[in-house]
Motif scaffolding. Sequence first.
Motif, PDB file in Angstrom:
ATOM      1  N   THR A   3       0.942  -1.469  -0.046  1.00 52.28           N
ATOM      2  CA  THR A   3       0.568  -0.099  -0.045  1.00 52.28           C
ATOM      3  C   THR A   3       0.754   1.223  -0.190  1.00 52.28           C
ATOM      4  OG1 THR A   3       0.116   0.410   2.673  1.00 52.28           O
ATOM      5  CG2 THR A   3      -1.733  -0.850   1.065  1.00 52.28           C
ATOM      6  N   SER A  30      -5.854   2.808  16.780  1.00 51.80           N
ATOM      7  CA  SER A  30      -5.495   1.434  16.923  1.00 51.80           C
ATOM      8  C   SER A  30      -5.558   0.973  18.319  1.00 51.80           C
ATOM      9  CB  SER A  30      -4.538   1.217  15.658  1.00 51.80           C
ATOM     10  OG  SER A  30      -3.611   1.764  15.756  1.00 51.80           O
ATOM     11  N   TYR A  42      -9.976 -12.518  15.486  1.00 54.52           N
ATOM     12  CA  TYR A  42     -10.468 -11.983  13.978  1.00 54.52           C
ATOM     13  C   TYR A  42     -10.335 -10.771  14.372  1.00 54.52           C
ATOM     14  CZ  TYR A  42     -11.477 -16.469  11.987  1.00 54.52           C
ATOM     15  OH  TYR A  42     -11.492 -17.713  11.555  1.00 54.52           O
ATOM     16  N   PHE A  45      -6.483  -9.320  14.057  1.00 52.92           N
ATOM     17  CA  PHE A  45      -6.707  -9.237  12.811  1.00 52.92           C
ATOM     18  C   PHE A  45      -6.951  -7.672  12.075  1.00 52.92           C
ATOM     19  CE2 PHE A  45      -6.025 -14.307  13.157  1.00 52.92           C
ATOM     20  CZ  PHE A  45      -5.078 -14.078  13.522  1.00 52.92           C
ATOM     21  N   ALA A  46      -8.611  -7.365  12.523  1.00 51.63           N
ATOM     22  CA  ALA A  46      -8.806  -6.436  11.806  1.00 51.63           C
ATOM     23  C   ALA A  46      -7.990  -4.997  12.210  1.00 51.63           C
ATOM     24  CB  ALA A  46     -10.191  -6.358  12.480  1.00 51.63           C
ATOM     25  N   THR A  48      -5.286  -5.283  13.883  1.00 56.08           N
ATOM     26  CA  THR A  48      -4.046  -5.081  13.466  1.00 56.08           C
ATOM     27  C   THR A  48      -4.109  -4.436  11.791  1.00 56.08           C
ATOM     28  OG1 THR A  48      -3.336  -6.716  14.677  1.00 56.08           O
ATOM     29  CG2 THR A  48      -1.935  -6.478  12.704  1.00 56.08           C
ATOM     30  N   VAL A  49      -4.824  -5.112  11.329  1.00 56.09           N
ATOM     31  CA  VAL A  49      -4.592  -4.760   9.767  1.00 56.09           C
ATOM     32  C   VAL A  49      -5.062  -3.270   9.466  1.00 56.09           C
ATOM     33  CG1 VAL A  49      -5.674  -4.870   7.249  1.00 56.09           C
ATOM     34  CG2 VAL A  49      -4.853  -7.014   8.708  1.00 56.09           C
ATOM     35  N   ASN A  52      -1.298  -1.436  10.573  1.00 56.33           N
ATOM     36  CA  ASN A  52      -0.604  -1.363   9.408  1.00 56.33           C
ATOM     37  C   ASN A  52      -1.006  -0.114   8.036  1.00 56.33           C
ATOM     38  OD1 ASN A  52       0.614  -3.278  10.624  1.00 56.33           O
ATOM     39  ND2 ASN A  52      -0.030  -5.304  10.008  1.00 56.33           N
ATOM     40  N   LEU A  53      -2.141  -0.873   7.394  1.00 55.50           N
ATOM     41  CA  LEU A  53      -2.651   0.190   6.554  1.00 55.50           C
ATOM     42  C   LEU A  53      -2.145   1.660   7.035  1.00 55.50           C
ATOM     43  CD1 LEU A  53      -6.098  -1.626   5.303  1.00 55.50           C
ATOM     44  CD2 LEU A  53      -4.045  -1.541   4.509  1.00 55.50           C
TER      45      LEU A  53
END
Length: 87
Positions: A3, A30, A42, A45-46, A48-49, A52-53
């Motif tokens: 990205t 976050s 989950y 994970f959401a 963390t994504v 990271n984005l």
Amino acid sequence: MFTVPFWGRFVDRYGARVSASIGFIAMPASFIAFSFMTGDIYQFFAITVFQNLFGVLTTTLVFTRVVIQKFDAARGMALSVLMSGPP
């Protein structure tokens, strides 16, 4: 890493101030979201994504843009001072 080119284009289009503001709002958000997790993997994970984005907007990708715009004669020295800050 996939990205980063898109965020670079975003910084070029909207400027470093807007980009850094989004990044500096998203990163603490976050961490707050991590503190409110209920234990579901989950959710982790959401968040963390998301981190990271939007965390890319708090890196040297944004701040080197400011240095390049403000310095003409001593641009190399300014960039080297900027890059020596994180270590």
